[in-house]
Scaffold this motif. Structure first.
Motif, PDB file in Angstrom:
ATOM      1  N   THR A  55      -2.467 -12.561   7.175  1.00 18.74           N
ATOM      2  CA  THR A  55      -1.537 -12.639   6.051  1.00 18.74           C
ATOM      3  C   THR A  55      -0.745 -11.346   5.989  1.00 18.74           C
ATOM      4  N   ILE A  56       0.557 -11.480   5.840  1.00 14.61           N
ATOM      5  CA  ILE A  56       1.433 -10.322   5.686  1.00 14.61           C
ATOM      6  C   ILE A  56       2.010 -10.373   4.274  1.00 14.61           C
ATOM      7  N   LYS A  57       1.941  -9.243   3.580  1.00 10.09           N
ATOM      8  CA  LYS A  57       2.527  -9.163   2.244  1.00 10.09           C
ATOM      9  C   LYS A  57       3.551  -8.035   2.214  1.00 10.09           C
ATOM     10  N   LYS A  58       4.602  -8.279   1.464  1.00  5.62           N
ATOM     11  CA  LYS A  58       5.643  -7.268   1.264  1.00  5.62           C
ATOM     12  C   LYS A  58       5.690  -7.000  -0.231  1.00  5.62           C
ATOM     13  N   HIS A  59       5.301  -5.794  -0.623  1.00  8.58           N
ATOM     14  CA  HIS A  59       5.234  -5.422  -2.037  1.00  8.58           C
ATOM     15  C   HIS A  59       4.408  -6.447  -2.814  1.00  8.58           C
ATOM     16  N   ASP A  60       3.229  -6.774  -2.300  1.00  8.26           N
ATOM     17  CA  ASP A  60       2.266  -7.707  -2.903  1.00  8.26           C
ATOM     18  C   ASP A  60       2.736  -9.156  -2.974  1.00  8.26           C
ATOM     19  N   ARG A  61       3.802  -9.496  -2.275  1.00  2.81           N
ATOM     20  CA  ARG A  61       4.273 -10.882  -2.230  1.00  2.81           C
ATOM     21  C   ARG A  61       4.123 -11.406  -0.807  1.00  2.81           C
ATOM     22  N   LEU A  62       3.737 -12.667  -0.696  1.00  5.27           N
ATOM     23  CA  LEU A  62       3.530 -13.267   0.617  1.00  5.27           C
ATOM     24  C   LEU A  62       4.787 -13.150   1.475  1.00  5.27           C
ATOM     25  N   ARG A  63       4.592 -12.716   2.725  1.00  4.28           N
ATOM     26  CA  ARG A  63       5.701 -12.580   3.681  1.00  4.28           C
ATOM     27  C   ARG A  63       5.437 -13.365   4.962  1.00  4.28           C
ATOM     28  N   GLY A  64       4.202 -13.851   5.123  1.00  6.11           N
ATOM     29  CA  GLY A  64       3.836 -14.654   6.275  1.00  6.11           C
ATOM     30  C   GLY A  64       2.334 -14.846   6.310  1.00  6.11           C
ATOM     31  N   CYS A  65       1.903 -16.028   6.723  1.00  7.61           N
ATOM     32  CA  CYS A  65       0.466 -16.292   6.839  1.00  7.61           C
ATOM     33  C   CYS A  65       0.269 -17.481   7.767  1.00  7.61           C
ATOM     34  N   ILE A  66      -0.423 -17.239   8.857  1.00  9.68           N
ATOM     35  CA  ILE A  66      -0.727 -18.300   9.820  1.00  9.68           C
ATOM     36  C   ILE A  66      -2.101 -18.013  10.425  1.00  9.68           C
TER      37      ILE A  66
END
Length: 190
Positions: A55-66
């Protein structure tokens, strides 16, 4: 299946750090147009086949998840491959750009094997993730999603149905298969 025993993961902190390092270095290389780095992994646990999500988050918001639900490759290879997939192939987001790297945090979720449940009271919110299947549709939500969004059991089921492209009450249908799993998840967020 050496590191999953009696419902508890057994990754050590240094193994978690290795996986996070693989994620960061792989994404940094690929976002800058380079090949993914080669890693020499000595840990027998990290060589075990295991499902995992990045999971990638940008400023605590989801940015990608696989991720891979099932164990198909050694854990460290799965994590490296899913890092690239989350950064560049999540259909919900554009590919990462180099200027985004400083604002990102990364999370790895290492999955236990799936277990089919017959009664929803077997689902423990906060401990279990859900995987729902009906026909060609399927959807998965990691255990931490229920916690992060303060979902109760039925809300968690509805949201997983939604993720699967099913009606929100599809979990009540006998033809819908419901699976649970646990995840050892950890991140580099402070």
């Amino acid at each position: 299946m050496g590191f999953y025993r009696e419902g508890k993961m057994e990754l050590k902190q240094d193994e978690k750090n290795i996986l996070l390092d693989i994620v960061k270095k792989t994404i940094a290389s690929r976002v800058n147009g380079k090949e993914a780095p080669k890693f020499k992994v000595d840990s027998e646990i990290l060589k075990e086949k295991r499902g995992a999500f990045v999971t990638i988050k940008k400023h605590d918001r989801l940015r990608g998840c696989i991720g891979y639900i099932k164990a198909v490759k050694p854990l460290w290879e799965t994590v490296q491959e899913m890092a690239v997939a989350a950064a560049f192939h999540d259909p919900r987001f554009p590919a990462l750009k180099p200027e985004e790297l400083p604002g990102l945090s990364f999370e790895v979720s290492v999955l236990s094997p799936l277990k089919r449940v017959e009664q929803i009271n077997e689902i423990q919110v906060g401990k279990h993730g859900l995987y729902i299947v009906r026909g060609y549709n399927s959807g998965l939500l990691l255990p931490q999603v229920a916690v992060e969004h303060n979902l109760d059991r039925e809300s968690f089921l509805r949201e997983t149905c939604y993720k699967a492209g099913l009606p929100p009450d599809a979990w009540k249908d006998r033809e819908t298969e419901i699976y649970v799993f646990s995840a050892d998840y950890f991140s580099d967020a402070a």
